[in-house]
Design an enzyme around this catalytic site. Sequence first.
Site, PDB file in Angstrom:
ATOM      1  NE  ARG A   1      -7.379  -0.206   5.657  1.00 24.57           N
ATOM      2  CZ  ARG A   1      -7.226  -1.518   5.445  1.00 24.57           C
ATOM      3  NH1 ARG A   1      -8.266  -2.324   5.527  1.00 24.57           N
ATOM      4  NH2 ARG A   1      -6.055  -2.025   5.168  1.00 24.57           N
TER       5      ARG A   1
ATOM      6  CE  LYS B   1       0.220   4.008   5.148  1.00 26.30           C
ATOM      7  NZ  LYS B   1      -1.111   3.478   5.419  1.00 26.30           N
TER       8      LYS B   1
ATOM      9  CG  ASN C   1      -9.320   4.474   6.602  1.00 28.41           C
ATOM     10  OD1 ASN C   1      -9.552   4.600   5.405  1.00 28.41           O
ATOM     11  ND2 ASN C   1     -10.205   4.062   7.475  1.00 28.41           N
TER      12      ASN C   1
ATOM     13  N   PRO D   1      -1.853   3.283  11.277  1.00 26.30           N
ATOM     14  CG  PRO D   1       0.019   2.260  12.175  1.00 26.30           C
ATOM     15  CD  PRO D   1      -1.272   1.964  11.484  1.00 26.30           C
ATOM     16  CD  GLU D   2      -3.714   8.401   8.461  1.00 28.29           C
ATOM     17  OE1 GLU D   2      -3.351   8.863   7.374  1.00 28.29           O
ATOM     18  OE2 GLU D   2      -4.858   7.983   8.675  1.00 28.29           O
TER      19      GLU D   2
END
Length: 266
Positions: free
Chosen positions: A252, A51, A165, A2-3
């Site tokens: 990532r 986040k 990411n 999740p961004e």
Amino acid sequence: MPEGDTVHQTARRLHRALAGHPLTRSDLRVPKLATADLTGRTVLDVTPRGKHLLTRVEGGLTLHSHLRMDGSWKVYAPHERWRGGPAHQIRAILATAEHTAVGYRLPVLELLRTADEQRAVGHLGPDLLGPDWDPDRALRNLLAAPERALGEALLDQRNLAGIGNIYKSELCFLLGVTPWLPIGELPAETANRLPALAKKLLEANRDRPDRTTTGIPRPDRRLYVYGRAPRPCLRCGTPVRSADQGDGSRQRPTYWCPTCQSGPTP
Ligand SMILES: [Zn+2]
């Protein structure tokens, strides 16, 4: 992963569903919180911080959660079927008379005194979508370790909070450099553009269900490079490349265009 924009959307949904109402059900399914019961307390607000999600309830308590890689909070009407995942993945249930919020696969769930929230989120750099946003401080934080790869520095929430990411790869593309460029080697003019550009990307997607960095809503054109390897770069047609960046559990998948972006590659 999740961004920051996803977390903000989640916080808003939870806030609309819960804030101002007393909890009629509180079920926190992590061993540490087995005996905690928030029933009867009114939810004051749900606030995103980077986040992290902070659900504040009456009596000076905050339920702190983090979505990490694949956690989520869903909101359901009283008789709606829950579809967020199997029951054994449920970590939290908070219900009011009108809505039920269900937290799935939350790797972080803890109850804090609201006065102690800084313990959970005090390490975060300025939040791209928060009231504390400070572009100069974000840039200073990023440049404090000049030898660090740009992509890794962008993901480090202590520098600035909110980039995940996808935005990492997209931002590097928009800056015209690879994610492996030591951040100290960014031309000054490019570095100065970075904080505002990052904020613009997250803000443009704050209210959108489908994230786009190109401004084009078509599913195969929403992102410049992320997830596109080995298809052609949207700008120049060169096949997009991908490789992992980061060590161990922090690795990532990372994407770049070898023509549009200059700098070291793995
Ligand atoms: Zn290209």
